[in-house]
Enzyme design. Structure first.
Site, PDB file in Angstrom:
ATOM      1  N   GLY A 167       0.496   5.489   0.687  1.00  0.00           N
ATOM      2  CA  GLY A 167      -0.242   6.591   1.243  1.00  0.00           C
ATOM      3  C   GLY A 167       0.107   8.037   0.702  1.00  0.00           C
ATOM      4  N   GLY A 168      -0.287   9.172   1.275  1.00  0.00           N
ATOM      5  CA  GLY A 168       0.191  10.442   0.669  1.00  0.00           C
ATOM      6  C   GLY A 168       1.790  10.679   1.249  1.00  0.00           C
ATOM      7  N   PHE A 169       2.207  10.012   2.115  1.00  0.00           N
ATOM      8  CA  PHE A 169       3.751  10.123   2.500  1.00  0.00           C
ATOM      9  C   PHE A 169       4.459   8.719   2.747  1.00  0.00           C
ATOM     10  CE2 PHE A 169       2.567  13.917   5.268  1.00  0.00           C
ATOM     11  CZ  PHE A 169       3.460  14.973   4.479  1.00  0.00           C
ATOM     12  N   GLY A 170       3.571   7.932   3.097  1.00  0.00           N
ATOM     13  CA  GLY A 170       4.293   6.624   3.408  1.00  0.00           C
ATOM     14  C   GLY A 170       4.021   5.312   2.675  1.00  0.00           C
ATOM     15  N   LEU A 171       4.828   4.349   2.942  1.00  0.00           N
ATOM     16  CA  LEU A 171       4.674   3.098   2.197  1.00  0.00           C
ATOM     17  C   LEU A 171       4.372   1.992   3.283  1.00  0.00           C
ATOM     18  CD1 LEU A 171       8.104   3.011  -0.003  1.00  0.00           C
ATOM     19  CD2 LEU A 171       5.630   3.471  -1.023  1.00  0.00           C
ATOM     20  N   ILE A 172       3.395   1.026   2.758  1.00  0.00           N
ATOM     21  CA  ILE A 172       2.985  -0.011   3.877  1.00  0.00           C
ATOM     22  C   ILE A 172       3.554  -1.270   3.068  1.00  0.00           C
ATOM     23  CG2 ILE A 172       1.183  -1.441   4.679  1.00  0.00           C
ATOM     24  CD1 ILE A 172       0.992   1.388   5.322  1.00  0.00           C
ATOM     25  N   LYS A 196       4.616   0.244   8.493  1.00  0.00           N
ATOM     26  CA  LYS A 196       4.509   1.576   7.746  1.00  0.00           C
ATOM     27  C   LYS A 196       5.741   2.428   8.105  1.00  0.00           C
ATOM     28  CE  LYS A 196       0.553   4.704   7.677  1.00  0.00           C
ATOM     29  NZ  LYS A 196      -0.826   5.060   8.464  1.00  0.00           N
ATOM     30  N   ASP A 247     -10.832  12.258  11.587  1.00  0.00           N
ATOM     31  CA  ASP A 247     -10.861  11.873   9.924  1.00  0.00           C
ATOM     32  C   ASP A 247     -11.618  10.592   9.827  1.00  0.00           C
ATOM     33  OD1 ASP A 247     -10.486  12.652   7.360  1.00  0.00           O
ATOM     34  OD2 ASP A 247      -8.581  11.597   7.332  1.00  0.00           O
ATOM     35  N   GLY A 300       0.843  -1.246   0.031  1.00  0.00           N
ATOM     36  CA  GLY A 300       0.064   0.074  -0.022  1.00  0.00           C
ATOM     37  C   GLY A 300       0.674   1.093   0.024  1.00  0.00           C
TER      38      GLY A 300
HETATM   39  N1  LIG Z   1      -2.629  -2.005   8.560  1.00  0.00           N
HETATM   40  C1  LIG Z   1      -3.001  -2.331   7.351  1.00  0.00           C
HETATM   41  N2  LIG Z   1      -2.908  -3.275   6.596  1.00  0.00           N
HETATM   42  C2  LIG Z   1      -3.058  -3.738   5.291  1.00  0.00           C
HETATM   43  N3  LIG Z   1      -3.126  -2.345   4.555  1.00  0.00           N
HETATM   44  C3  LIG Z   1      -2.924  -1.182   4.905  1.00  0.00           C
HETATM   45  C4  LIG Z   1      -2.812  -0.773   6.399  1.00  0.00           C
HETATM   46  N4  LIG Z   1      -2.720   0.361   6.542  1.00  0.00           N
HETATM   47  C5  LIG Z   1      -2.809   0.712   5.431  1.00  0.00           C
HETATM   48  N5  LIG Z   1      -2.980  -0.019   4.423  1.00  0.00           N
HETATM   49  C6  LIG Z   1      -3.135   0.229   3.152  1.00  0.00           C
HETATM   50  O1  LIG Z   1      -2.171   1.217   2.652  1.00  0.00           O
HETATM   51  C7  LIG Z   1      -2.433   2.193   1.717  1.00  0.00           C
HETATM   52  C8  LIG Z   1      -2.050   3.320   2.578  1.00  0.00           C
HETATM   53  O2  LIG Z   1      -2.235   3.632   3.829  1.00  0.00           O
HETATM   54  P1  LIG Z   1      -1.959   4.814   4.364  1.00  0.00           P
HETATM   55  O3  LIG Z   1      -2.504   4.704   5.931  1.00  0.00           O
HETATM   56  O4  LIG Z   1      -0.374   5.181   4.444  1.00  0.00           O
HETATM   57  O5  LIG Z   1      -2.180   5.945   3.853  1.00  0.00           O
HETATM   58  P2  LIG Z   1      -4.017   6.468   3.352  1.00  0.00           P
HETATM   59  O6  LIG Z   1      -4.685   6.238   4.388  1.00  0.00           O
HETATM   60  O7  LIG Z   1      -4.323   5.541   2.062  1.00  0.00           O
HETATM   61  O8  LIG Z   1      -3.682   7.708   2.735  1.00  0.00           O
HETATM   62  P3  LIG Z   1      -3.139   9.159   3.770  1.00  0.00           P
HETATM   63  O9  LIG Z   1      -1.728   9.401   3.194  1.00  0.00           O
HETATM   64  O10 LIG Z   1      -4.335  10.128   3.153  1.00  0.00           O
HETATM   65  O11 LIG Z   1      -3.496   8.791   5.168  1.00  0.00           O
HETATM   66  C9  LIG Z   1      -4.094   2.038   2.395  1.00  0.00           C
HETATM   67  O12 LIG Z   1      -4.784   2.757   1.390  1.00  0.00           O
HETATM   68  C10 LIG Z   1      -4.361   0.698   2.450  1.00  0.00           C
HETATM   69  O13 LIG Z   1      -4.849   0.059   1.485  1.00  0.00           O
END
Ligand SMILES: Nc1ncnc2c1ncn2[C@@H]1O[C@H](COP(=O)(O)OP(=O)(O)OP(=O)(O)O)[C@@H](O)[C@H]1O
Length: 525
Positions: A36-41, A61, A167, A34
Site C-alpha cells: 500500500g502507500g505505507f505498508g507491506l502485506i 500488515k 473511505d 501486496g
Molecule cells: N487482508 C488482506 N489479504 C490479502 N491481500 C491484502 C489484504 N489486505 C491488503 N491486501 C493487498 O495488499 C495491498 C495493500 O494493502 P494496504 O491496505 O496496505 O494498502 P492499500 O489499501 O492498497 O493502499 P493504501 O495505502 O492507500 O491504504 C492491497 O491492494 C491488497 O491487494
C-alpha cells in the site's frame, strides 16, 4: 544505521522472519503479496517451524513504527471489531456473515535497528476495483443492490461501535480468500471514532480540512471540512452504488478540482430524486433505489442515528443470496452512461475533457458517445485503449493488464485532515503501556486540498449543536495526506498539526432539508 525516512515503505523483513505479538503468539512471515502507500502485506502462519504455505489463511500488515495508518487501523480492530463482539452481534440478528476481516493480533518488531509495527489478520482475495475494471466499470443492478444491503449492515455494526469507516470504495472491498462470494470492507486506516464513549462529535466546519477522503466519493460534509459521521459514510456508499450502477459519476471529469466536485455533489443532492433518477443507464439498471437511498441520507441530521433496516429495504431487490460479481448485463446498443458531463462547457471551450486518468478510463470504457474522442486521446498518448468488457471476447493481454495496473495506481487516493486528538488520550495511555511511541509530526506543508470559504453558522445548526451538548475536541489535529507522485511513487503522509479550530458553519447545509421526518419524505417521492 540511519533511521528510516518518514513516510517510506518499510524495508522488507526477510522471508521466514518470526514476529511475536502482544499475546506472545509467534507468526512466521512468508512472501509479500501486496503493497500500500505505507505498508507491506505478507503471507503469514502460526506454524513457525516450516515455510508459510501458499494457501495460508493469514496475512501480516507491516509498517514502520512511526507511520500512522496502521496505528489507526489497529485501534479500530482492537476497540470495535473483536471477534466475540462481532459474533454476538451477528447472533442477535441471525446473520451468518458480517463483512469485516478478523483481527488476529499485533505487535512491534525490530530488525537492523529499524522498528516496525505489525498486524495479523484474515487473508482476503481480490479487491472489487479489480473486478470492476475487468467488468467494464459496472456491476449488474442486482449485484449493486446486494452489495449495498450488505454494506449497510457492516456500517450498522461499525457505527454501533463508535466508528465510521470514511473511505468506502471498491478498492477497499475485498472478496474472501476461499469464498469469493463473500465481500469484506477492509482498510480501516482512515476510520474515525465519531462517538467516543457515546459522545457524538460536534458539527464543525473547518475550511482548512476541506475535501478529505477519496475525492470521487467523499461526502459533502467532508468537502466542507466536517468530521465524518454516520450520514457521511452512508452518502459515500450511495455515491459508490451510483458509480457501480452507471459506470461513471457526474463529477468524473473534474476530479482534479475539489471545489467543482463539491459543487456537482451538492447539486446532485439538492435535486434528488430527479438528479439521480435521470442517470439511469437503462430500465434494467434504473437508479430509483439509489435515489431514494440518497434522499433518506440527505434528510439525516449530522448526529442522527440512521434507520439501517429502512435503508436495506430501500435497496430491496428480488434477487437473494450473495452478490454476483460477474459481467454486468448491458442492453445491446445502450449507451452505458447517462451521466451529464459537468464540464461540457469547459470541454467546448478547451476542446477536450478534463479529469484524472481514471476518470478518462471510466469514460472510455463506459461512454459510447465519447469513444472516438477517447480513442483519439489514447492514441495521442501512445497508449492502447482497453476494450470495454462487452466488446471483449478474449482474455486481456499482458500489455492491457499493465495499462489497467498503471491506471489503477493513478487513481485518486484518500486524504484525511480531520482527526481530532481529543479522543486519543486513551490511546496515548495504551501506547505508553506498550512502550509504543506516537507517530511523529510532519510539516504542515504536506497537507493538501485548497481551503474552502468560511461560511456563517446557521441558526439551525447552532441550535442542533447546542442540543447535542457535546464536549469539544482539543486544538490539535492529526493529518494524513496521500500524495500521488508519478505512476509508481505513491506516498501517504501523516502529520500532527497545531491547528486553530475556527467555528465556521454552513448556512446552506440544511437549506435543502424539508421540515418533515425522513420516513414521511420517502412516502412523498
Ligand atoms: N487482508 C488482506 N489479504 C490479502 N491481500 C491484502 C489484504 N489486505 C491488503 N491486501 C493487498 O495488499 C495491498 C495493500 O494493502 P494496504 O491496505 O496496505 O494498502 P492499500 O489499501 O492498497 O493502499 P493504501 O495505502 O492507500 O491504504 C492491497 O491492494 C491488497 O491487494
Amino acid at each position: 544505521m540511519a533511521p528510516p525516512k518518514k513516510l517510506a515503505l518499510p524495508k522488507p523483513l526477510p522471508d521466514g522472519f518470526i514476529l511475536t505479538d502482544t499475546e506472545k503468539k509467534k507468526w512466521r512471515l512468508g512472501r509479500i503479496i501486496g503493497q500500500g502507500g505505507f505498508g507491506l502485506i505478507y503471507l503469514a502462519s502460526l506454524d513457525v517451524d516450516r515455510p508459510v504455505a501458499a494457501d495460508t489463511d493469514y496475512v501480516i500488515k507491516l509498517e514502520y513504527h512511526e507511520n500512522g495508518p496502521l496505528f489507526s487501523e489497529l485501534k479500530f480492530y482492537q476497540r470495535a471489531a473483536k471477534v466475540e463482539s462481532m459474533q454476538k452481534w451477528m447472533k442477535g440478528r441471525n446473520l451468518d456473515f458480517l463483512g469485516i476481516p478478523t483481527y488476529w493480533g499485533s505487535g512491534l518488531a525490530e530488525n537492523n535497528n529499524l522498528r516496525y509495527r505489525f498486524m495479523a489478520m484474515d487473508r482476503l482475495g481480490t479487491d472489487l476495483q479489480k473486478v470492476l475494471d475487468q467488468n467494464g466499470g459496472m456491476f449488474k443492478k442486482a449485484t449493486v443492490l446486494q452489495l449495498g444491503r450488505e454494506l449497510v449492515t457492516v456500517l450498522e455494526y461499525i457505527h454501533e461501535n463508535e466508528y465510521v469507516h470514511a473511505d468506502i470504495k471498491a478498492a477497499n472491498l475485498m472478496q474472501g480468500h476461499r469464498d469469493r462470494e463473500k465481500v469484506y470492507l477492509a482498510d480501516y486506516g482512515l476510520s474515525f471514532r465519531y462517538c467516543p464513549d457515546g459522545e457524538h462529535k460536534d458539527y464543525k466546519e473547518n475550511p482548512k480540512k476541506g475535501h478529505n477522503g477519496t475525492i470521487e466519493y467523499t461526502s459533502t460534509d467532508a468537502h466542507r471540512g466536517v468530521a465524518p459521521s454516520r450520514r457521511s459514510d452512508l452518502q459515500i456508499l450511495g455515491f459508490c452504488l451510483l458509480h457501480w450502477l452507471c459506470g461513471s459519476l457526474p463529477w468524473d471529469r473534474v476530479l482534479k478540482n475539489p471545489a467543482q466536485v463539491q459543487e456537482a455533489k451538492t447539486r446532485l443532492m439538492d435535486n434528488l430524486p430527479d438528479s439521480v433518477q435521470q442517470l439511469s443507464v437503462s430500465r434494467d439498471s434504473g437508479t430509483d433505489e439509489v435515489a431514494s437511498f440518497l434522499l433518506y441520507v440527505r434528510n439525516l441530521r449530522y448526529d442522527e442515528e440512521p434507520n439501517y433496516h429502512h435503508l436495506r429495504q430501500l435497496l430491496c431487490h428480488t434477487v437473494k443470496g450473495r452478490p454476483d460479481l460477474h459481467l454486468p448485463a448491458r442492453p445491446a446498443g445502450a449507451s452505458s452512461s447517462n451521466v451529464p458531463d459537468p464540464s461540457s462547457k469547459e470541454k467546448q471551450k478547451e476542446g477536450r475533457g478534463r479529469g484524472t486518468p481514471k476518470a478518462r478510463f471510466v469514460a472510455a470504457v463506459c461512454d459510447d458517445d465519447d469513444e472516438d474522442e477517447e480513442e483519439e486521446e489514447e492514441q495521442e498518448r501512445g497508449r492502447p485503449k482497453p476494450a470495454a468488457a462487452h466488446h471483449r471476447s478474449r482474455p486481456r493481454s499482458k500489455k492491457e493488464d499493465v495499462v489497467l495496473e498503471v491506471r489503477r495506481s493513478l487513481r485518486p487516493r484518500a486524504v484525511q485532515t480531520y482527526k481530532d486528538y481529543s479522543d486519543e488520550e486513551e490511546e496515548e495511555e495504551e501506547e505508553d503501556n506498550e512502550s509504543q511511541a506516537r507517530p511523529r509530526p510532519i510539516d504542515a506543508r504536506y497537507t493538501r486540498a485548497p481551503p474552502i470559504g468560511a461560511r456563517p453558522q446557521s441558526k439551525q445548526e447552532n441550535t442542533e449543536n447546542k442540543r447535542t451538548n457535546r464536549k469539544r475536541g482539543g486544538g490539535e489535529t492529526v493529518t494524513l495526506v496521500r500524495l500521488e507522485r508519478g505512476v509508481h511513487l505513491q506516498r501517504k503522509e501523516r502529520a500532527f498539526l497545531g491547528c486553530e479550530y475556527r467555528e465556521q458553519w454552513e448556512e446552506q447545509l440544511h437549506s435543502h432539508r424539508l421540515g418533515c421526518s425522513p420516513h414521511v419524505m420517502i412516502k412523498e417521492i
